[in-house]
Design a protein around this motif. Structure first.
Motif, PDB file in Angstrom:
ATOM      1  N   VAL A 131       2.129   9.212  -6.079  1.00  0.00           N
ATOM      2  CA  VAL A 131       2.616  10.569  -5.822  1.00  0.00           C
ATOM      3  C   VAL A 131       3.697  10.940  -6.841  1.00  0.00           C
ATOM      4  O   VAL A 131       3.687  12.029  -7.416  1.00  0.00           O
ATOM      5  N   ALA A 132       4.637  10.020  -7.081  1.00  0.00           N
ATOM      6  CA  ALA A 132       5.727  10.289  -8.030  1.00  0.00           C
ATOM      7  C   ALA A 132       5.187  10.496  -9.437  1.00  0.00           C
ATOM      8  O   ALA A 132       5.642  11.385 -10.171  1.00  0.00           O
ATOM      9  N   GLU A 133       4.207   9.679  -9.817  1.00  0.00           N
ATOM     10  CA  GLU A 133       3.636   9.788 -11.166  1.00  0.00           C
ATOM     11  C   GLU A 133       2.850  11.079 -11.336  1.00  0.00           C
ATOM     12  O   GLU A 133       2.733  11.603 -12.444  1.00  0.00           O
ATOM     13  N   ALA A 134       2.290  11.601 -10.239  1.00  0.00           N
ATOM     14  CA  ALA A 134       1.439  12.792 -10.322  1.00  0.00           C
ATOM     15  C   ALA A 134       2.211  14.088 -10.161  1.00  0.00           C
ATOM     16  O   ALA A 134       1.645  15.158 -10.339  1.00  0.00           O
ATOM     17  N   ASP A 135       3.496  14.016  -9.815  1.00  0.00           N
ATOM     18  CA  ASP A 135       4.280  15.228  -9.559  1.00  0.00           C
ATOM     19  C   ASP A 135       4.191  16.198 -10.732  1.00  0.00           C
ATOM     20  O   ASP A 135       4.557  15.860 -11.863  1.00  0.00           O
ATOM     21  N   GLY A 136       3.663  17.396 -10.444  1.00  0.00           N
ATOM     22  CA  GLY A 136       3.561  18.436 -11.464  1.00  0.00           C
ATOM     23  C   GLY A 136       2.503  18.184 -12.507  1.00  0.00           C
ATOM     24  O   GLY A 136       2.440  18.874 -13.512  1.00  0.00           O
ATOM     25  N   ASP A 137       1.650  17.172 -12.293  1.00  0.00           N
ATOM     26  CA  ASP A 137       0.660  16.834 -13.314  1.00  0.00           C
ATOM     27  C   ASP A 137      -0.707  16.616 -12.676  1.00  0.00           C
ATOM     28  O   ASP A 137      -0.937  15.597 -12.049  1.00  0.00           O
ATOM     29  N   LEU A 167      -5.305  12.836  -5.201  1.00  0.00           N
ATOM     30  CA  LEU A 167      -6.199  12.231  -4.214  1.00  0.00           C
ATOM     31  C   LEU A 167      -7.121  11.216  -4.881  1.00  0.00           C
ATOM     32  O   LEU A 167      -7.355  10.127  -4.338  1.00  0.00           O
ATOM     33  N   ALA A 168      -7.623  11.543  -6.069  1.00  0.00           N
ATOM     34  CA  ALA A 168      -8.477  10.604  -6.802  1.00  0.00           C
ATOM     35  C   ALA A 168      -7.722   9.316  -7.108  1.00  0.00           C
ATOM     36  O   ALA A 168      -8.270   8.211  -6.990  1.00  0.00           O
ATOM     37  N   SER A 169      -6.439   9.447  -7.465  1.00  0.00           N
ATOM     38  CA  SER A 169      -5.619   8.271  -7.755  1.00  0.00           C
ATOM     39  C   SER A 169      -5.389   7.429  -6.499  1.00  0.00           C
ATOM     40  O   SER A 169      -5.464   6.197  -6.537  1.00  0.00           O
ATOM     41  N   LEU A 170      -5.116   8.088  -5.371  1.00  0.00           N
ATOM     42  CA  LEU A 170      -4.938   7.358  -4.105  1.00  0.00           C
ATOM     43  C   LEU A 170      -6.220   6.627  -3.717  1.00  0.00           C
ATOM     44  O   LEU A 170      -6.175   5.468  -3.272  1.00  0.00           O
ATOM     45  N   ILE A 171      -7.348   7.297  -3.869  1.00  0.00           N
ATOM     46  CA  ILE A 171      -8.633   6.663  -3.540  1.00  0.00           C
ATOM     47  C   ILE A 171      -8.843   5.431  -4.410  1.00  0.00           C
ATOM     48  O   ILE A 171      -9.219   4.357  -3.918  1.00  0.00           O
ATOM     49  N   ASP A 172      -8.600   5.557  -5.719  1.00  0.00           N
ATOM     50  CA  ASP A 172      -8.788   4.417  -6.621  1.00  0.00           C
ATOM     51  C   ASP A 172      -7.886   3.245  -6.237  1.00  0.00           C
ATOM     52  O   ASP A 172      -8.318   2.086  -6.251  1.00  0.00           O
ATOM     53  N   GLY A 173      -6.641   3.553  -5.873  1.00  0.00           N
ATOM     54  CA  GLY A 173      -5.725   2.485  -5.473  1.00  0.00           C
ATOM     55  C   GLY A 173      -6.185   1.778  -4.214  1.00  0.00           C
ATOM     56  O   GLY A 173      -6.110   0.547  -4.115  1.00  0.00           O
ATOM     57  N   HIS A 174      -6.686   2.543  -3.251  1.00  0.00           N
ATOM     58  CA  HIS A 174      -7.128   1.920  -2.009  1.00  0.00           C
ATOM     59  C   HIS A 174      -8.422   1.137  -2.219  1.00  0.00           C
ATOM     60  O   HIS A 174      -8.629   0.097  -1.577  1.00  0.00           O
ATOM     61  N   GLU A 180       0.280   9.425   6.444  1.00  0.00           N
ATOM     62  CA  GLU A 180       0.850  10.764   6.289  1.00  0.00           C
ATOM     63  C   GLU A 180       0.956  11.185   4.830  1.00  0.00           C
ATOM     64  O   GLU A 180       0.833  12.365   4.500  1.00  0.00           O
ATOM     65  N   LEU A 181       1.165  10.218   3.953  1.00  0.00           N
ATOM     66  CA  LEU A 181       1.185  10.521   2.528  1.00  0.00           C
ATOM     67  C   LEU A 181      -0.177  11.096   2.106  1.00  0.00           C
ATOM     68  O   LEU A 181      -0.248  12.096   1.395  1.00  0.00           O
ATOM     69  N   TRP A 182      -1.262  10.468   2.570  1.00  0.00           N
ATOM     70  CA  TRP A 182      -2.610  10.955   2.276  1.00  0.00           C
ATOM     71  C   TRP A 182      -2.859  12.317   2.935  1.00  0.00           C
ATOM     72  O   TRP A 182      -3.455  13.209   2.321  1.00  0.00           O
ATOM     73  N   LEU A 187       0.831  -1.207   0.000  1.00  0.00           N
ATOM     74  CA  LEU A 187       0.000   0.000   0.000  1.00  0.00           C
ATOM     75  C   LEU A 187       0.867   1.260   0.000  1.00  0.00           C
ATOM     76  O   LEU A 187       0.610   2.202  -0.751  1.00  0.00           O
ATOM     77  N   LEU A 188       1.898   1.277   0.840  1.00  0.00           N
ATOM     78  CA  LEU A 188       2.781   2.437   0.902  1.00  0.00           C
ATOM     79  C   LEU A 188       3.526   2.627  -0.416  1.00  0.00           C
ATOM     80  O   LEU A 188       3.592   3.739  -0.950  1.00  0.00           O
ATOM     81  N   ASP A 189       4.063   1.540  -0.968  1.00  0.00           N
ATOM     82  CA  ASP A 189       4.784   1.637  -2.237  1.00  0.00           C
ATOM     83  C   ASP A 189       3.862   2.130  -3.349  1.00  0.00           C
ATOM     84  O   ASP A 189       4.256   2.969  -4.171  1.00  0.00           O
ATOM     85  N   GLY A 190       2.630   1.615  -3.375  1.00  0.00           N
ATOM     86  CA  GLY A 190       1.670   2.054  -4.385  1.00  0.00           C
ATOM     87  C   GLY A 190       1.324   3.522  -4.233  1.00  0.00           C
ATOM     88  O   GLY A 190       1.230   4.259  -5.220  1.00  0.00           O
ATOM     89  N   GLY A 191       1.157   3.970  -2.992  1.00  0.00           N
ATOM     90  CA  GLY A 191       0.876   5.380  -2.745  1.00  0.00           C
ATOM     91  C   GLY A 191       2.028   6.261  -3.170  1.00  0.00           C
ATOM     92  O   GLY A 191       1.829   7.298  -3.818  1.00  0.00           O
TER      93      GLY A 191
END
Length: 199
Positions: free
Chosen positions: A76-82, A89-96, A134-136, A68-72
């Motif tokens: 975050v890395a994929e969304a940086d600046g994009d 947040l939508a991506s984190l919700i979908d992953g969880h 904390e990431l969330w 879960l942490l690695d996926g989060g």
């Protein structure tokens, strides 16, 4: 949560069946012979892969916390600046949601059996979970900068409670919406909970 399409290894098969059986009957209600039978090997054959049931339980609970942490972190890395914090947040919700719907036995296992882990493994699970929370919290506070940190953290825990309630839902097709409908419902509820922070 994995995007792998390879056939599962024997070790992964054992862990999957152990999680299912432990969730159904409890850690002490399942013997190594039953786990072995579920994957087509003898109980003693399991010891070529794991030292015992305790090792399986530790790998299951530490493993899912780490994934879960690695996926989060990856999201975050994929969304940086994009797309900004809303898209992240939508991506984190979908992953969880994927975790909550696809790994329901692990949620049950965590709730019932975490205290059976050795202290070191239990501390590691808690450490990984805190980092995931904390990431969330960081993303929620970027999206809602006026919300105090404690309130953002409480909201994250509340949304986890909502999403992780899936083991109590029963089986699909037994009055429960199908997976796709359930995914849509959980997504709507999670987004609604976070949106209410600004209400």
């Amino acid at each position: 949560m994995s995007t792998r399409t390879d056939a599962p290894t024997r070790r992964e098969q054992i862990l999957k069946e152990a999680a299912r059986l432990f969730a159904e009957r409890g850690f002490h209600g399942v013997g190594v012979d039953e786990i072995g039978a579920a994957v087509g090997i003898s109980g003693p054959g399991l010891y070529r892969h794991f030292a015992g049931k305790d090792a399986m339980l530790a790998e299951l609970l530490v493993g899912i916390s780490g994934r879960l942490l690695d996926g989060g972190r990856r999201r975050v890395a994929e969304a940086d600046g994009d797309g900004g914090p809303e898209q992240l947040l939508a991506s984190l919700i979908d992953g969880h949601i994927d975790f909550a719907l696809d790994d329901r036995p692990l949620i049950t296992l965590h709730d019932r059996e975490l205290d059976r882990l050795r202290d070191s493994d239990r501390k590691l699970v808690r450490q990984l979970q805190r980092q995931y929370v904390e990431l969330w919290v960081d993303v929620v506070r970027k999206l809602h900068p006026d919300v105090p940190e404690g309130q953002a953290r409480a909201a994250v825990h509340a949304v986890f409670g909502l999403l992780n309630s899936t083991p109590h839902l029963g089986s699909y097709g037994n009055g429960l919406p199908g997976r796709s409908s359930m995914e849509d419902l959980l997504r709507k509820l999670a987004h609604g909970a976070f949106a209410s922070l600004s209400a």
